[in-house]
Scaffold this motif. Structure first.
Motif, PDB file in Angstrom:
ATOM      1  N   ILE A 120      60.587 -28.112 -21.898  1.00  0.00           N
ATOM      2  CA  ILE A 120      60.462 -27.239 -20.737  1.00  0.00           C
ATOM      3  C   ILE A 120      60.191 -25.813 -21.199  1.00  0.00           C
ATOM      4  O   ILE A 120      60.878 -25.294 -22.070  1.00  0.00           O
ATOM      5  N   ALA A 121      59.210 -25.193 -20.592  1.00  0.00           N
ATOM      6  CA  ALA A 121      58.877 -23.799 -20.912  1.00  0.00           C
ATOM      7  C   ALA A 121      59.787 -22.895 -20.079  1.00  0.00           C
ATOM      8  O   ALA A 121      59.442 -22.491 -18.974  1.00  0.00           O
ATOM      9  N   TRP A 122      60.963 -22.602 -20.603  1.00  0.00           N
ATOM     10  CA  TRP A 122      61.978 -21.872 -19.836  1.00  0.00           C
ATOM     11  C   TRP A 122      61.532 -20.460 -19.473  1.00  0.00           C
ATOM     12  O   TRP A 122      61.900 -19.947 -18.415  1.00  0.00           O
ATOM     13  N   ILE A 123      60.761 -19.835 -20.314  1.00  0.00           N
ATOM     14  CA  ILE A 123      60.285 -18.481 -19.998  1.00  0.00           C
ATOM     15  C   ILE A 123      59.345 -18.527 -18.804  1.00  0.00           C
ATOM     16  O   ILE A 123      59.409 -17.684 -17.912  1.00  0.00           O
ATOM     17  N   ILE A 138      58.720 -23.803  -0.166  1.00  0.00           N
ATOM     18  CA  ILE A 138      57.942 -24.606  -1.112  1.00  0.00           C
ATOM     19  C   ILE A 138      56.619 -23.924  -1.427  1.00  0.00           C
ATOM     20  O   ILE A 138      56.211 -23.838  -2.591  1.00  0.00           O
ATOM     21  N   VAL A 139      55.931 -23.411  -0.391  1.00  0.00           N
ATOM     22  CA  VAL A 139      54.640 -22.747  -0.602  1.00  0.00           C
ATOM     23  C   VAL A 139      54.806 -21.524  -1.499  1.00  0.00           C
ATOM     24  O   VAL A 139      54.050 -21.325  -2.458  1.00  0.00           O
ATOM     25  N   LEU A 140      55.815 -20.693  -1.219  1.00  0.00           N
ATOM     26  CA  LEU A 140      56.046 -19.506  -2.036  1.00  0.00           C
ATOM     27  C   LEU A 140      56.527 -19.880  -3.437  1.00  0.00           C
ATOM     28  O   LEU A 140      56.230 -19.186  -4.411  1.00  0.00           O
ATOM     29  N   GLY A 141      57.242 -20.990  -3.559  1.00  0.00           N
ATOM     30  CA  GLY A 141      57.654 -21.484  -4.875  1.00  0.00           C
ATOM     31  C   GLY A 141      56.464 -21.948  -5.702  1.00  0.00           C
ATOM     32  O   GLY A 141      56.391 -21.690  -6.904  1.00  0.00           O
ATOM     33  N   ILE A 142      55.515 -22.632  -5.059  1.00  0.00           N
ATOM     34  CA  ILE A 142      54.304 -23.066  -5.759  1.00  0.00           C
ATOM     35  C   ILE A 142      53.505 -21.854  -6.223  1.00  0.00           C
ATOM     36  O   ILE A 142      53.056 -21.783  -7.374  1.00  0.00           O
ATOM     37  N   LEU A 143      53.320 -20.883  -5.325  1.00  0.00           N
ATOM     38  CA  LEU A 143      52.591 -19.661  -5.696  1.00  0.00           C
ATOM     39  C   LEU A 143      53.318 -18.899  -6.802  1.00  0.00           C
ATOM     40  O   LEU A 143      52.689 -18.423  -7.748  1.00  0.00           O
ATOM     41  N   GLY A 144      54.636 -18.779  -6.692  1.00  0.00           N
ATOM     42  CA  GLY A 144      55.410 -18.076  -7.718  1.00  0.00           C
ATOM     43  C   GLY A 144      55.327 -18.754  -9.064  1.00  0.00           C
ATOM     44  O   GLY A 144      55.188 -18.098 -10.099  1.00  0.00           O
ATOM     45  N   SER A 145      55.384 -20.072  -9.054  1.00  0.00           N
ATOM     46  CA  SER A 145      55.288 -20.820 -10.306  1.00  0.00           C
ATOM     47  C   SER A 145      53.919 -20.650 -10.947  1.00  0.00           C
ATOM     48  O   SER A 145      53.812 -20.437 -12.162  1.00  0.00           O
ATOM     49  N   ALA A 146      52.868 -20.732 -10.138  1.00  0.00           N
ATOM     50  CA  ALA A 146      51.510 -20.589 -10.676  1.00  0.00           C
ATOM     51  C   ALA A 146      51.265 -19.181 -11.209  1.00  0.00           C
ATOM     52  O   ALA A 146      50.751 -19.004 -12.318  1.00  0.00           O
ATOM     53  N   ILE A 147      51.653 -18.178 -10.431  1.00  0.00           N
ATOM     54  CA  ILE A 147      51.439 -16.793 -10.864  1.00  0.00           C
ATOM     55  C   ILE A 147      52.312 -16.469 -12.078  1.00  0.00           C
ATOM     56  O   ILE A 147      51.866 -15.831 -13.032  1.00  0.00           O
ATOM     57  N   GLY A 148      53.561 -16.914 -12.064  1.00  0.00           N
ATOM     58  CA  GLY A 148      54.458 -16.669 -13.196  1.00  0.00           C
ATOM     59  C   GLY A 148      53.962 -17.317 -14.476  1.00  0.00           C
ATOM     60  O   GLY A 148      53.982 -16.699 -15.544  1.00  0.00           O
ATOM     61  N   LEU A 175      61.501 -19.074 -15.667  1.00  0.00           N
ATOM     62  CA  LEU A 175      62.163 -17.827 -15.282  1.00  0.00           C
ATOM     63  C   LEU A 175      61.174 -16.864 -14.628  1.00  0.00           C
ATOM     64  O   LEU A 175      61.483 -16.248 -13.598  1.00  0.00           O
ATOM     65  N   ALA A 176      59.979 -16.752 -15.190  1.00  0.00           N
ATOM     66  CA  ALA A 176      58.956 -15.890 -14.595  1.00  0.00           C
ATOM     67  C   ALA A 176      58.556 -16.398 -13.218  1.00  0.00           C
ATOM     68  O   ALA A 176      58.354 -15.604 -12.287  1.00  0.00           O
ATOM     69  N   GLY A 177      58.469 -17.705 -13.047  1.00  0.00           N
ATOM     70  CA  GLY A 177      58.149 -18.285 -11.747  1.00  0.00           C
ATOM     71  C   GLY A 177      59.197 -17.974 -10.699  1.00  0.00           C
ATOM     72  O   GLY A 177      58.880 -17.667  -9.548  1.00  0.00           O
ATOM     73  N   VAL A 178      60.473 -18.037 -11.090  1.00  0.00           N
ATOM     74  CA  VAL A 178      61.559 -17.714 -10.161  1.00  0.00           C
ATOM     75  C   VAL A 178      61.502 -16.242  -9.759  1.00  0.00           C
ATOM     76  O   VAL A 178      61.655 -15.903  -8.581  1.00  0.00           O
ATOM     77  N   VAL A 179      61.266 -15.372 -10.721  1.00  0.00           N
ATOM     78  CA  VAL A 179      61.186 -13.933 -10.426  1.00  0.00           C
ATOM     79  C   VAL A 179      60.017 -13.635  -9.492  1.00  0.00           C
ATOM     80  O   VAL A 179      60.167 -12.914  -8.501  1.00  0.00           O
ATOM     81  N   GLY A 233      50.572 -14.073 -24.009  1.00  0.00           N
ATOM     82  CA  GLY A 233      50.443 -14.788 -25.274  1.00  0.00           C
ATOM     83  C   GLY A 233      51.515 -15.822 -25.548  1.00  0.00           C
ATOM     84  O   GLY A 233      51.578 -16.362 -26.641  1.00  0.00           O
ATOM     85  N   TYR A 234      52.362 -16.153 -24.569  1.00  0.00           N
ATOM     86  CA  TYR A 234      53.403 -17.152 -24.785  1.00  0.00           C
ATOM     87  C   TYR A 234      52.799 -18.544 -24.763  1.00  0.00           C
ATOM     88  O   TYR A 234      52.055 -18.906 -23.859  1.00  0.00           O
ATOM     89  N   ARG A 235      53.116 -19.320 -25.757  1.00  0.00           N
ATOM     90  CA  ARG A 235      52.699 -20.718 -25.826  1.00  0.00           C
ATOM     91  C   ARG A 235      53.928 -21.556 -26.128  1.00  0.00           C
ATOM     92  O   ARG A 235      54.704 -21.246 -27.037  1.00  0.00           O
ATOM     93  N   ASN A 236      54.108 -22.623 -25.399  1.00  0.00           N
ATOM     94  CA  ASN A 236      55.234 -23.517 -25.602  1.00  0.00           C
ATOM     95  C   ASN A 236      54.835 -24.584 -26.616  1.00  0.00           C
ATOM     96  O   ASN A 236      54.616 -25.733 -26.286  1.00  0.00           O
TER      97      ASN A 236
END
Length: 90
Positions: free
Chosen positions: A61-64, A35-45, A67-71, A53-56
Motif C-alpha cells: 500500500i502506498a501510504w503516502i 464517494i465522489v469527493l473521495g474518488i477525486l481526492g484520491s486521484a488528485i492526491g 494520506l495525500a488523498g485523504v488530505v 517523484g514518489y514511487r512505491n
C-alpha cells in the motif's frame, strides 16, 4: 474496465470516509457525494504525490498517496460545504 470502476468506488468511499472522520464537526453531505469527493481526492492526491517523484517501489500500500488523498478529499469536502452553504454541527 468494470473492475477498475468498482475499485475506484470502493477506494473513493474509504478515502472520503476517512476525510470526513478527520474533519471537525458533522458534515451535512450525502454518501454519494462523499464517494465522489473521495474518488477525486484520491486521484488528485496520487497525481500530486507522483509529481513530487514518489514511487512505491517496494509494493504494498502506498501510504503516502493514501494520506495525500485523504488530505485532498478533506479540502474538497470543505470547498463543497462552503459552496453549497451546508453547515455542520460542531
Amino acid at each position: 474496465m468494470l473492475g477498475t470502476i468498482i475499485t475506484a468506488i470502493i477506494i473513493g468511499a474509504i478515502i472520503g470516509g476517512l476525510a470526513r472522520l478527520v474533519m471537525p464537526g458533522n458534515q451535512n453531505i450525502s454518501v454519494l457525494m462523499t464517494i465522489v469527493l473521495g474518488i477525486l481526492g484520491s486521484a488528485i492526491g496520487s497525481w500530486l504525490v507522483s509529481q513530487f517523484g514518489y514511487r512505491n517501489s517496494s509494493g504494498g500500500i502506498a501510504w503516502i498517496a493514501v494520506l495525500a488523498g485523504v488530505v485532498v478529499a478533506a479540502i474538497l469536502i470543505s470547498i463543497y460545504l462552503s459552496m453549497t452553504g451546508r453547515k455542520g454541527r460542531v
